[in-house]
Design an enzyme around this catalytic site. Sequence first.
Site, PDB file in Angstrom:
ATOM      1  N   GLU A   1      -1.588  60.549  55.206  1.00 50.47           N
ATOM      2  CA  GLU A   1      -1.175  61.930  54.865  1.00 50.47           C
ATOM      3  C   GLU A   1      -1.847  61.840  53.098  1.00 50.47           C
ATOM      4  OE1 GLU A   1       0.172  64.563  57.986  1.00 50.47           O
ATOM      5  OE2 GLU A   1       2.077  63.773  56.361  1.00 50.47           O
TER       6      GLU A   1
ATOM      7  N   CYS B   1      -1.260  63.857  46.091  1.00 53.38           N
ATOM      8  CA  CYS B   1      -1.160  63.356  45.715  1.00 53.38           C
ATOM      9  C   CYS B   1      -0.622  62.654  47.609  1.00 53.38           C
ATOM     10  CB  CYS B   1       0.678  63.931  46.506  1.00 53.38           C
ATOM     11  SG  CYS B   1       1.709  63.379  46.731  1.00 53.38           S
TER      12      CYS B   1
ATOM     13  N   CYS C   1       7.359  52.858  55.547  1.00 53.45           N
ATOM     14  CA  CYS C   1       7.696  52.414  54.022  1.00 53.45           C
ATOM     15  C   CYS C   1       8.694  52.347  55.040  1.00 53.45           C
ATOM     16  CB  CYS C   1       7.803  54.035  53.625  1.00 53.45           C
ATOM     17  SG  CYS C   1       9.281  53.197  52.044  1.00 53.45           S
TER      18      CYS C   1
ATOM     19  N   CYS D   1      14.939  55.022  53.662  1.00 55.00           N
ATOM     20  CA  CYS D   1      15.255  56.102  52.356  1.00 55.00           C
ATOM     21  C   CYS D   1      16.162  57.404  53.790  1.00 55.00           C
ATOM     22  CB  CYS D   1      14.928  56.584  51.519  1.00 55.00           C
ATOM     23  SG  CYS D   1      14.393  55.722  49.583  1.00 55.00           S
TER      24      CYS D   1
ATOM     25  N   CYS E   1      13.962  60.978  53.689  1.00 49.14           N
ATOM     26  CA  CYS E   1      12.488  61.044  53.567  1.00 49.14           C
ATOM     27  C   CYS E   1      12.108  60.422  54.730  1.00 49.14           C
ATOM     28  CB  CYS E   1      12.257  59.701  52.715  1.00 49.14           C
ATOM     29  SG  CYS E   1      10.395  59.261  52.925  1.00 49.14           S
TER      30      CYS E   1
ATOM     31  N   CYS F   1       7.821  67.542  48.776  1.00 51.43           N
ATOM     32  CA  CYS F   1       7.836  65.883  49.157  1.00 51.43           C
ATOM     33  C   CYS F   1       8.815  65.494  50.106  1.00 51.43           C
ATOM     34  CB  CYS F   1       8.445  66.460  47.513  1.00 51.43           C
ATOM     35  SG  CYS F   1       8.018  66.461  46.487  1.00 51.43           S
TER      36      CYS F   1
HETATM   37  N1  SAH Z   1       9.092  55.435  47.087  1.00 45.07           N
HETATM   38  C1  SAH Z   1       8.191  55.865  46.437  1.00 45.07           C
HETATM   39  C2  SAH Z   1       7.251  57.584  46.312  1.00 45.07           C
HETATM   40  C3  SAH Z   1       7.152  57.634  47.459  1.00 45.07           C
HETATM   41  S1  SAH Z   1       8.635  59.802  48.371  1.00 45.07           S
HETATM   42  C4  SAH Z   1       9.438  56.654  46.061  1.00 45.07           C
HETATM   43  O1  SAH Z   1      10.252  56.603  46.307  1.00 45.07           O
HETATM   44  O2  SAH Z   1       9.697  57.196  44.677  1.00 45.07           O
HETATM   45  C5  SAH Z   1       8.027  60.236  46.551  1.00 45.07           C
HETATM   46  C6  SAH Z   1       9.352  61.605  46.628  1.00 45.07           C
HETATM   47  O3  SAH Z   1       9.485  62.381  47.312  1.00 45.07           O
HETATM   48  C7  SAH Z   1      10.458  60.498  45.747  1.00 45.07           C
HETATM   49  O4  SAH Z   1      10.713  61.437  44.361  1.00 45.07           O
HETATM   50  C8  SAH Z   1      11.428  61.417  46.806  1.00 45.07           C
HETATM   51  O5  SAH Z   1      12.631  60.429  46.056  1.00 45.07           O
HETATM   52  C9  SAH Z   1      10.797  62.115  46.980  1.00 45.07           C
HETATM   53  N2  SAH Z   1      11.438  63.017  48.362  1.00 45.07           N
HETATM   54  C10 SAH Z   1      11.717  61.280  49.568  1.00 45.07           C
HETATM   55  N3  SAH Z   1      11.811  62.291  50.287  1.00 45.07           N
HETATM   56  C11 SAH Z   1      12.054  63.623  50.349  1.00 45.07           C
HETATM   57  C12 SAH Z   1      13.162  65.051  50.879  1.00 45.07           C
HETATM   58  N4  SAH Z   1      13.155  65.379  52.098  1.00 45.07           N
HETATM   59  N5  SAH Z   1      12.762  66.238  50.343  1.00 45.07           N
HETATM   60  C13 SAH Z   1      12.633  66.521  48.979  1.00 45.07           C
HETATM   61  N6  SAH Z   1      12.298  65.544  47.933  1.00 45.07           N
HETATM   62  C14 SAH Z   1      12.044  64.134  48.635  1.00 45.07           C
END
Ligand code: SAH
Length: 343
Positions: free
Chosen positions: A89, A102, A109, A113, A116, A332
Amino acid sequence: MDLTGLTRREAEELMAELGQPGYRGRQLFQWVQARRVTTVEAMTSLARTLRAELAARATVSRPGLAKLQRANDGTRKFLLMLADDQEIESVLIPDDDRLTACISTQVGCPLACRFCLTGLMGARRNLTAAEIVGEVLLLQEALEPGERLSNLVLMGMGEPFLNFPEVERAIRILCDELGADIAPRRITLSTAGHVPGIRRLAASDLGVNLAVSLSATTDEVRDQLMPINRRWPLAVLLEACRAYPLPNRRRLTFEYVMLDGVNDSPDDAKRLVRLLHGIRCKTNLIPFNATPDLPDRPSPRERVEAFQRVLYEAGLIATIRESRGKDISAACGMLRVEEDRQR
Ligand code: SAH
């Protein structure tokens, strides 16, 4: 051979192999990257015989558009289909005076996390430079009259530093002034805290901005939220950030996803101030985008604002990221193909 992933220099080399002068290579690069043709046949400034020779050994790839969704706030989410039927996406986010793309750097991935959705997919594969460039070219093709891409963030699916060679190549292609001509200072690479990647970027001449997703102020909590912290804990990560050579007037960005009762206390805010002491940076507080698939709850707005106040009073630049494209799961952390959810 895929022309979409070729640098200008490689396009010149290819043309040299075909007995052509250097400027033909530059024309080839422009056809693909600036004029965005998707067939060799369409490169009409090249002689018909040359096009035939070229077509015999090269193609111009582009992801397929599987689905396009538009949110109430103008955000557009693109579900893209790759040659091996994997899906990713990409998102277009219009703002007052900006239009940000974006884009994804991996299918899925591996970092897992806790907050995420892409992490729930697990690791599938890295994108090629051609696929990353292809995302941007496809988004540009989809712009409406009067729209121009102003910013590019590598904050979609994936961890850019786990695919750095292809990401780097894609950035070089996209920044070439004969191509998409995106200024490096308008590009931000976001990492979950991959320290060797930060060091590699620091040593490179790419010139893009770096954002680090911090999201916790103790190793205990960060270990829980972001397993990558067990490999590179806060002290090591922040040391790499301190050592990062920032050009004049630029700042690192620290992203911080606000999770109810997990990382959003006044003590967390004070610890964050101490952790970031001496780093030229800004902080970006991200309201957590919750879904039933994820365990956490978003911090209440008052707590996000109280957190912001502590940072602000300590002299830090602290913004709260406005959640965009929520109604189409484009915000995000919500990039994860629906088809997958159904499976
Ligand atoms: N792997 C990289 C880029 C992808 S995530 C990274 O971790 O930075 C992009 C951003 O989205 C990151 O700052 C991550 O912390 C945030 N993110 C991930 N899941 C989220 C969620 N459910 N709500 C808000 N932000 C989120």
